[in-house]
Design a protein around this motif. Sequence first.
Motif, short mmCIF file in Angstrom:
data_model
loop_
_atom_site.label_atom_id
_atom_site.label_comp_id
_atom_site.label_asym_id
_atom_site.label_seq_id
_atom_site.Cartn_x
_atom_site.Cartn_y
_atom_site.Cartn_z
N THR A 247 -4.01 -0.23 -3.77
CA THR A 247 -4.10 0.43 -2.39
C THR A 247 -4.88 -0.10 -1.28
O THR A 247 -4.36 -0.65 -0.66
N SER A 248 -6.10 0.61 -2.16
CA SER A 248 -7.50 0.37 -1.33
C SER A 248 -7.38 -1.14 -0.69
O SER A 248 -7.36 -1.14 0.54
N GLN A 249 -7.83 -1.75 -1.58
CA GLN A 249 -8.11 -3.13 -1.39
C GLN A 249 -6.38 -3.74 -0.11
O GLN A 249 -7.10 -4.83 0.71
N THR B 237 -3.93 3.22 -7.64
CA THR B 237 -5.16 3.13 -6.41
C THR B 237 -6.09 2.31 -5.92
O THR B 237 -6.50 2.47 -4.23
N GLN B 238 -6.97 1.84 -6.62
CA GLN B 238 -7.62 0.58 -6.43
C GLN B 238 -7.00 -0.67 -5.37
O GLN B 238 -6.86 -1.55 -4.28
N VAL C 34 -13.18 -2.51 -1.99
CA VAL C 34 -12.87 -2.97 -0.30
C VAL C 34 -13.12 -4.01 0.73
O VAL C 34 -13.32 -4.86 1.30
N TRP D 284 -14.04 6.38 -7.65
CA TRP D 284 -14.64 6.30 -6.15
C TRP D 284 -15.20 4.82 -5.89
O TRP D 284 -15.25 4.04 -4.60
N VAL E 148 1.47 -0.93 0.17
CA VAL E 148 -0.19 -0.19 0.32
C VAL E 148 1.14 1.40 -0.16
O VAL E 148 0.71 2.46 -0.09
N HIS F 95 -13.62 1.57 -6.16
CA HIS F 95 -12.23 1.22 -4.96
C HIS F 95 -13.36 0.80 -4.01
O HIS F 95 -13.03 -0.17 -3.34
N ALA F 96 -14.21 1.62 -3.48
CA ALA F 96 -15.28 1.53 -1.67
C ALA F 96 -16.08 0.04 -1.89
O ALA F 96 -15.62 -0.51 -1.10
#
Length: 395
Positions: A347-349, A344-345, A222, A215, A62, A218-219
């Motif tokens: 990183t969040s996961q 970003t995808q 997660v 966004w 991350v 991505h949410a």
Amino acid sequence: MTISSIGTARRWSMLVIALTSTTCANVFINGAAFLIPTLHADRGLDLAKAGLLSSMPSFGLVITLIAWGYLVDRFGERIVLTVGSALTAAAAFAAASADSLIAVGAFLLLGGMAAASSNSASGRLVVGWFPPEQRGLVMGIRQTATPLGVGLGALVIPRLAESHGVTVALLFPAAVCALAAVMCALGVIDPPRPPRHEAPKEHLANPYRGSSLLWRIHAVSVLLVVPQAVLWTFMLVWLMTDRGWTAASAGLLVTITQVLGAAGRIAAGRWSDVTGSRLKPIRAIAAAATTAMALLALTDWLHSPISVALIVIASVITVSDNGLAFTAIAEIAGPFWSGRALGTQNTSQHLASAIASPLFGAVISVLGFPAAFAVSAVLPLAALPLVPDDPASVK
């Protein structure tokens, strides 16, 4: 150079390289989880501490995923895949040579920072060399790298750790990542991309401004990745400590489960190509994940042998959405932003996965496995209303 300027076999070889390099990276990233039984039995670490050590590669990921994505956008896939794989191998060798668990954890963190290179670069390699009508299928195949990496690690690392200790077990991911670096240096061709000054204005525009689409994806990802992380991290130790399986038999079942999960990703990708939708299948998978995790929690609480079958089913379902989200993000972001968007995808996961390992380790230590499975069932349920509709067009 264009997509049609290389032969079909050469184009599919790009998929093979992307799949292999990312599989090797995932042997390292997820392989630390298979050290948990040895760390717990031989080093006296409780599940929370062992889970924290096993999450160090994910914490490393991350930190650098977006940075690697930026480097892919600027310099291309070949150099990123080659350098990243070589650095991952070096960190794994260093972790195997370290004397203290603190040093091992530090090198696992550094290795995770290097292994992040494969995520955006291999995804871009696949999207760049295949037309839209094949991307769901080929990205589904590429996304099997994670379950295949987990399965390969589960097959080899627990046995090495049990027989020869943590040091020898870490040499396996070191060796496969070194081979991946050589393969990427010799075989990767960067996909075609127009010069920035010739690109349409909408391709250069920041896709995160003025739209919540990325966004929301991505949410959703997660929320859906946490049950997956819980099962990957604790399935082996659950089979061994809660069901009395041996390391060999438990590792074999985990490997079989990951192979089935890989097939599920391919099927989901093909489903998206046939229906012309990347996001509708995600909604169906989220509903199925909620049901499977809830049934697993109930049957484990009742000590039913059915729970073994259900943990396999749940593991397959919870990994099936990843390729769909990855493909959608790459298509929506376009060739000049997809590296950062995919970074970003991931990183969040991976941040969610890294947090989930010690957190759910503590839940298991205090409340038991059924409670952890039950909590995991709530998250995909919460993701359902967040799944957006497919955009009218992609870049």
